[in-house]
Design a protein around this motif. Structure first.
Motif, PDB file in Angstrom:
ATOM      1  N   LYS A 203       0.832  -1.205   0.000  1.00 10.94           N
ATOM      2  CA  LYS A 203       0.000   0.000   0.000  1.00 10.94           C
ATOM      3  C   LYS A 203       0.864   1.252   0.000  1.00 10.94           C
ATOM      4  CE  LYS A 203      -3.623   2.434   2.535  1.00 10.94           C
ATOM      5  NZ  LYS A 203      -4.516   2.428   3.715  1.00 10.94           N
ATOM      6  N   THR A 204       1.917   1.237   0.808  1.00 15.23           N
ATOM      7  CA  THR A 204       2.828   2.387   0.851  1.00 15.23           C
ATOM      8  C   THR A 204       3.493   2.604  -0.503  1.00 15.23           C
ATOM      9  OG1 THR A 204       3.263   1.990   3.204  1.00 15.23           O
ATOM     10  CG2 THR A 204       4.849   3.356   2.001  1.00 15.23           C
ATOM     11  N   LEU A 205       3.949   1.522  -1.120  1.00 15.50           N
ATOM     12  CA  LEU A 205       4.582   1.628  -2.434  1.00 15.50           C
ATOM     13  C   LEU A 205       3.581   2.084  -3.496  1.00 15.50           C
ATOM     14  CD1 LEU A 205       6.711  -1.644  -2.264  1.00 15.50           C
ATOM     15  CD2 LEU A 205       7.615   0.693  -2.357  1.00 15.50           C
TER      16      LEU A 205
ATOM     17  N   ILE B 145       3.045   5.798  -3.370  1.00 14.66           N
ATOM     18  CA  ILE B 145       4.184   6.557  -3.887  1.00 14.66           C
ATOM     19  C   ILE B 145       4.264   6.480  -5.409  1.00 14.66           C
ATOM     20  CG2 ILE B 145       6.712   6.694  -3.917  1.00 14.66           C
ATOM     21  CD1 ILE B 145       6.657   5.607  -1.031  1.00 14.66           C
ATOM     22  N   ASN B 146       4.046   5.295  -5.961  1.00 14.28           N
ATOM     23  CA  ASN B 146       4.327   5.067  -7.378  1.00 14.28           C
ATOM     24  C   ASN B 146       3.105   5.000  -8.285  1.00 14.28           C
ATOM     25  OD1 ASN B 146       7.405   4.357  -7.340  1.00 14.28           O
ATOM     26  ND2 ASN B 146       6.532   3.138  -5.677  1.00 14.28           N
ATOM     27  N   CYS B 147       1.940   4.673  -7.743  1.00  8.38           N
ATOM     28  CA  CYS B 147       0.803   4.325  -8.602  1.00  8.38           C
ATOM     29  C   CYS B 147      -0.425   5.212  -8.428  1.00  8.38           C
ATOM     30  CB  CYS B 147       0.379   2.870  -8.355  1.00  8.38           C
ATOM     31  SG  CYS B 147       1.746   1.695  -8.263  1.00  8.38           S
ATOM     32  N   ARG B 148      -0.559   5.839  -7.277  1.00 11.84           N
ATOM     33  CA  ARG B 148      -1.803   6.530  -6.954  1.00 11.84           C
ATOM     34  C   ARG B 148      -2.133   7.650  -7.936  1.00 11.84           C
ATOM     35  NH1 ARG B 148      -3.948   8.938  -1.174  1.00 11.84           N
ATOM     36  NH2 ARG B 148      -5.491  10.363  -2.039  1.00 11.84           N
ATOM     37  N   LEU B 149      -1.141   8.392  -8.377  1.00  9.07           N
ATOM     38  CA  LEU B 149      -1.405   9.538  -9.239  1.00  9.07           C
ATOM     39  C   LEU B 149      -2.143   9.127 -10.506  1.00  9.07           C
ATOM     40  CD1 LEU B 149      -1.005  12.579  -9.673  1.00  9.07           C
ATOM     41  CD2 LEU B 149       1.162  12.056 -10.816  1.00  9.07           C
ATOM     42  N   CYS B 150      -1.767   7.982 -11.068  1.00  8.08           N
ATOM     43  CA  CYS B 150      -2.398   7.527 -12.317  1.00  8.08           C
ATOM     44  C   CYS B 150      -3.629   6.663 -12.071  1.00  8.08           C
ATOM     45  CB  CYS B 150      -1.394   6.743 -13.159  1.00  8.08           C
ATOM     46  SG  CYS B 150      -0.122   7.775 -13.931  1.00  8.08           S
ATOM     47  N   HIS B 151      -3.567   5.806 -11.058  1.00  9.54           N
ATOM     48  CA  HIS B 151      -4.642   4.825 -10.870  1.00  9.54           C
ATOM     49  C   HIS B 151      -5.608   5.185  -9.745  1.00  9.54           C
ATOM     50  CE1 HIS B 151      -3.006   2.073 -13.820  1.00  9.54           C
ATOM     51  NE2 HIS B 151      -1.813   2.222 -13.285  1.00  9.54           N
TER      52      HIS B 151
ATOM     53  N   PRO C 215      11.476   1.115 -12.516  1.00  6.54           N
ATOM     54  CA  PRO C 215      12.551   0.178 -12.148  1.00  6.54           C
ATOM     55  C   PRO C 215      12.451  -0.260 -10.685  1.00  6.54           C
ATOM     56  CG  PRO C 215      13.402   2.415 -12.174  1.00  6.54           C
ATOM     57  CD  PRO C 215      11.968   2.510 -12.633  1.00  6.54           C
ATOM     58  N   LEU C 216      11.374  -0.940 -10.356  1.00  2.56           N
ATOM     59  CA  LEU C 216      11.179  -1.407  -8.984  1.00  2.56           C
ATOM     60  C   LEU C 216      11.642  -2.852  -8.858  1.00  2.56           C
ATOM     61  CD1 LEU C 216       7.581  -0.008  -8.282  1.00  2.56           C
ATOM     62  CD2 LEU C 216       9.748   0.943  -7.486  1.00  2.56           C
ATOM     63  N   PRO C 217      12.210  -3.221  -7.720  1.00  2.00           N
ATOM     64  CA  PRO C 217      12.597  -4.619  -7.499  1.00  2.00           C
ATOM     65  C   PRO C 217      11.368  -5.527  -7.554  1.00  2.00           C
ATOM     66  CG  PRO C 217      13.574  -3.173  -5.843  1.00  2.00           C
ATOM     67  CD  PRO C 217      12.568  -2.354  -6.590  1.00  2.00           C
ATOM     68  N   PRO C 218      11.547  -6.766  -7.982  1.00  2.00           N
ATOM     69  CA  PRO C 218      10.409  -7.695  -8.070  1.00  2.00           C
ATOM     70  C   PRO C 218       9.634  -7.832  -6.765  1.00  2.00           C
ATOM     71  CG  PRO C 218      12.295  -8.598  -9.226  1.00  2.00           C
ATOM     72  CD  PRO C 218      12.782  -7.364  -8.529  1.00  2.00           C
ATOM     73  N   ASP C 219      10.340  -7.838  -5.634  1.00  2.00           N
ATOM     74  CA  ASP C 219       9.637  -7.983  -4.357  1.00  2.00           C
ATOM     75  C   ASP C 219       8.716  -6.792  -4.089  1.00  2.00           C
ATOM     76  OD1 ASP C 219      10.802 -10.396  -3.905  1.00  2.00           O
ATOM     77  OD2 ASP C 219      12.317  -9.665  -2.488  1.00  2.00           O
ATOM     78  N   ASP C 220       9.141  -5.601  -4.517  1.00  2.00           N
ATOM     79  CA  ASP C 220       8.291  -4.421  -4.331  1.00  2.00           C
ATOM     80  C   ASP C 220       7.050  -4.507  -5.222  1.00  2.00           C
ATOM     81  OD1 ASP C 220      10.070  -3.471  -2.514  1.00  2.00           O
ATOM     82  OD2 ASP C 220      10.833  -1.818  -3.744  1.00  2.00           O
ATOM     83  N   VAL C 221       7.249  -4.955  -6.454  1.00  2.00           N
ATOM     84  CA  VAL C 221       6.108  -5.080  -7.365  1.00  2.00           C
ATOM     85  C   VAL C 221       5.136  -6.130  -6.839  1.00  2.00           C
ATOM     86  CG1 VAL C 221       5.380  -5.631  -9.710  1.00  2.00           C
ATOM     87  CG2 VAL C 221       7.505  -4.362  -9.335  1.00  2.00           C
ATOM     88  N   LYS C 222       5.662  -7.224  -6.319  1.00  2.00           N
ATOM     89  CA  LYS C 222       4.783  -8.261  -5.773  1.00  2.00           C
ATOM     90  C   LYS C 222       4.026  -7.750  -4.548  1.00  2.00           C
ATOM     91  CE  LYS C 222       7.177 -12.362  -7.505  1.00  2.00           C
ATOM     92  NZ  LYS C 222       7.796 -13.661  -7.156  1.00  2.00           N
ATOM     93  N   ALA C 223       4.664  -6.890  -3.768  1.00  2.00           N
ATOM     94  CA  ALA C 223       3.971  -6.302  -2.616  1.00  2.00           C
ATOM     95  C   ALA C 223       2.840  -5.387  -3.088  1.00  2.00           C
ATOM     96  CB  ALA C 223       4.961  -5.526  -1.747  1.00  2.00           C
TER      97      ALA C 223
END
Length: 321
Positions: free
Chosen positions: A75-77, A80-86, A135-143
């Motif tokens: 949720k935190t990630l 930071i990375n997705c909320r603006l668009c989605h 360029p996020l690490p796979p673990d971050d994307v999975k989270a």
């Protein structure tokens, strides 16, 4: 003899019919076998392999609940990375991202295996803004995927927002200075910030309502001197706005004025000040018909407004307290 034979035949037919029905029904249903001690009783499965109406049919909706710690990190990630668009509720944000609650990719993803390549390489959907690579690490994307799935699991049908507290949206995102300039060039001939619109933001304190009201021109026609109802006044005041009026000039020069009740290619109907309703037959340009609509300016501008115009004027109007 014939009568007795007919009765016997009818009785035989009745017995055959009853026997056939009993055979079709089969033996009576047996009660369910009690479950052994320590086991839950078996439940009946709906036809079709247990996929009854209303059951989850997408992989993302069949997943076991994720690790709360991973979901919280996701949720935190996401913020930071997705909320603006989605968007805060995953239904699309200010930058035009897709509705993730209805995304086939999300609904068919199980553990980030479909979301990961899209995040890392980007994507271009027809008619949608380009999604750049992250360029996020796979673990971050999975989270992030785990968090998205946790929200999708609570989503209601047809992409409705998840249950819970309503997300507060701030629509005051325009340039108030640009809005003042637009108001001066397009609106000041009928309205005034020191006249009919003085204190409008105090009378209509909700920006969304204020924006809807001024765009639609509800309650308009107050004029610079403050006569009538202010444009953008509360909806309950809309009924007091000035009506559409019409002036009809007949072929012999008679002029009749009143409230416009109906007009089409064949007739025009009005109600005069004395309450008398009159209807005139129209043939081409005879009689001459002149319509005065207090909202005519709003209607003409409605097809010209851009999103920026609407945001800027709203940002300006909320300052008129």
């Amino acid at each position: 003899m014939r009568s007795r034979f007919s009765l016997a035949a009818a009785a035989a037919a009745l017995l055959i019919s009853v026997g056939a029905r009993l055979t079709a029904q089969g033996p009576p249903a047996q009660p369910p076998t009690p479950a052994p001690a320590g086991q839950a009783p078996a439940t009946a499965q709906p036809p079709g392999g247990g996929r009854g109406r209303g059951q989850a049919t997408f992989p993302a909706q069949q997943r076991a609940p994720g690790d709360p710690a991973v979901i919280q990190r996701g949720k935190t990630l996401y913020e930071i990375n997705c909320r603006l668009c989605h968007g805060a509720d995953l239904r699309g944000g200010d930058m035009g991202g897709v509705n993730l609650l209805r995304s086939p990719l999300v609904l068919n993803d199980e553990d980030g295996e479909l979301i990961l390549p899209v995040v890392q390489t980007g994507r271009q959907n027809p008619g949608m803004p380009v999604m750049p690579p992250f360029p996020l690490p796979p673990d971050d994307v999975k989270a992030i995927a785990e968090y998205i799935h946790s929200v999708v699991a609570t989503a209601r049908p047809q992409g409705a927002p998840p249950a819970g507290a309503e997300v507060a949206l701030n629509i005051v995102v325009g340039d108030a200075k640009a809005g003042a300039a637009y108001f001066a060039s397009k609106c000041a001939s009928c309205h005034s910030a020191t006249g009919d619109l003085q204190g409008i933001a105090s009378r209509v304190s909700e920006p969304m309502q204020l924006q809807n009201l001024w765009v639609a021109g509800i309650g308009g026609g107050g004029g610079r001197g403050g006569r009538g109802t202010a444009a953008g006044a509360a909806p309950t005041e809309a009924s007091s706005r000035r009506p559409v009026t019409v002036a009809v000039t007949t072929a012999d020069g008679q002029r009749v004025q009143g409230r416009l009740d109906r007009i089409d290619d064949f007739i025009v109907t009005l109600t005069s000040a004395d309450g008398l309703q009159r209807t005139f037959r129209r043939v081409g340009d005879v009689p001459k018909v002149e319509i005065t609509d207090p909202l005519d300016g709003h209607k003409k501008l409605f097809v010209q407004y851009t999103d920026k115009d609407i945001h800027d004027v709203t940002a300006y109007l909320v300052t008129l307290k």
